[in-house]
Enzyme design. Structure first.
Site, PDB file in Angstrom:
ATOM      1  N   TYR A 138      32.872  70.769  67.756  1.00 49.67           N
ATOM      2  CA  TYR A 138      32.750  72.225  67.861  1.00 49.67           C
ATOM      3  C   TYR A 138      33.501  72.736  66.811  1.00 49.67           C
ATOM      4  O   TYR A 138      34.855  73.126  67.021  1.00 49.67           O
ATOM      5  CB  TYR A 138      33.157  72.552  69.063  1.00 49.67           C
ATOM      6  CG  TYR A 138      32.955  73.948  69.677  1.00 49.67           C
ATOM      7  CD1 TYR A 138      32.290  75.108  68.726  1.00 49.67           C
ATOM      8  CD2 TYR A 138      33.723  74.490  70.749  1.00 49.67           C
ATOM      9  CE1 TYR A 138      32.399  76.322  68.964  1.00 49.67           C
ATOM     10  CE2 TYR A 138      33.644  75.867  71.111  1.00 49.67           C
ATOM     11  CZ  TYR A 138      32.890  76.736  70.109  1.00 49.67           C
ATOM     12  OH  TYR A 138      32.962  78.159  70.525  1.00 49.67           O
ATOM     13  N   LYS A 162      28.556  71.711  65.911  1.00 49.30           N
ATOM     14  CA  LYS A 162      28.303  72.891  66.827  1.00 49.30           C
ATOM     15  C   LYS A 162      28.760  73.790  65.674  1.00 49.30           C
ATOM     16  O   LYS A 162      30.276  73.944  65.626  1.00 49.30           O
ATOM     17  CB  LYS A 162      28.743  72.937  67.883  1.00 49.30           C
ATOM     18  CG  LYS A 162      28.561  74.396  68.696  1.00 49.30           C
ATOM     19  CD  LYS A 162      29.303  74.334  69.993  1.00 49.30           C
ATOM     20  CE  LYS A 162      29.555  75.596  70.724  1.00 49.30           C
ATOM     21  NZ  LYS A 162      30.212  75.764  72.008  1.00 49.30           N
TER      22      LYS A 162
END
Length: 302
Positions: A138, A162
């Site tokens: 992320y 992400k």
């Protein structure tokens, strides 16, 4: 690995964390929410993600959220257990979540104020080395070099990145630079940004809206997957105000809006913990009520 990558091309929902009146995590309400999202066919549930207030939870609370989510999803949705803070803590959380049956690990961006960008990338690489299930990185920064992103995308245990920056020029560049890599590039900025990300070559998106209106998230995803950008934009128009409210106070209202919208629909999940914005103003709440009522009415009519 392929099962995780396929799920990442869908909706990665980030459930809120409900609290009891005394401020403790309400596992019963969390389990009910997860059951509803799993039955709504949300492809991937990111347990204890940012919308789940990861950074205000204790380590034991994070573990409890992971366990409850895995149990309540009951195999109907994949579960990616969110981990983070120090690399040692992230690895320990990952080990425990894997032992409980997590399908994947989602590593939060290391937020140390003195971190070097290439060493933040290394954080994800070392987490992926240590994990026995696939890892999702992320990334909430556009300071990583293209070479750093390429290392992430080529790591054999990183299922996807992400990408949570609005720097679309960088996104386009790193996608071009990783055409030979199997990792999935996921829109980490929710439904509103998803059409632009799809146009650049990303697939799937993360969602807080899914807590409230999973059918709208599914409709947007379906439109994007079929290349119907006009339909996706029309569907996003109704929830653009919802997402705009979430960005207020430097994103401090991000979770607040989702929790208050759930309350408006009859599911009280408690306030947001400090330092998040505990509650909306009356004017903000009125704006949110209008949005929720509009989308709810259209959902009933569909």
């Amino acid at each position: 690995m392929e099962k995780i990558r396929k799920a990442l091309t869908g909706i990665s929902g980030v459930p809120v964390t409900p609290y009891k009146a005394d401020g403790s995590v309400d596992i019963a309400k969390l389990s009910a929410l997860i059951t509803r999202l799993a039955h709504a066919r949300v492809h991937n549930l990111m347990a204890a993600g940012n919308t789940g207030e990861f950074f205000t939870l204790t380590m034991d609370e994070v573990r409890a959220v992971h366990t409850a989510t895995i149990k309540a999803a009951d195999g109907k949705s994949l579960v990616s257990a969110a981990v983070g803070r120090s690399l040692t803590e992230a690895k320990a959380l990952a080990r425990d979540a894997i032992a409980e049956g997590a399908d994947a690990i989602m590593g939060h961006h290391p937020m140390d104020p003195f971190a070097g960008p290439s060493y933040q990338a290394r954080y994800f690489l070392e987490l992926a080395d240590a994990s026995t299930v696939p890892v999702i990185a992320y990334v909430r920064s556009d300071t990583f070099s293209v070479a750093d992103f390429r290392k992430l995308a080529l790591h054999p245990n990183i299922a996807g990145i992400k990408f949570a920056s609005g720097n679309l020029m960088l996104l386009a560049e790193v996608i071009r630079a990783t055409r030979d890599a199997p990792a999935i590039w996921v829109c980490g900025l929710a439904e509103g940004w998803a059409p632009a990300f799809y146009a650049m070559g990303a697939r799937g998106f993360t969602s807080g809206l899914v807590n409230v209106f999973p059918e709208r998230s599914h409709a947007i995803h379906q439109a994007l997957e079929t290349g119907d950008y006009a339909a996706a934009r029309a569907l996003i128009d109704d929830i653009a105000g919802f997402e705009a409210l979430r960005t207020k106070y430097l994103n401090g209202a991000n979770v607040t809006v989702v929790k208050e919208a759930l309350g408006m629909l009859g599911t009280e999940v408690g306030p947001v913990r400090v330092p998040g914005v505990e509650s909306l103003t009356e004017a903000e709440r009125a704006d949110l009520r209008a949005i929720v009522d509009n989308v709810a009415e259209k959902s009933r009519a569909a």
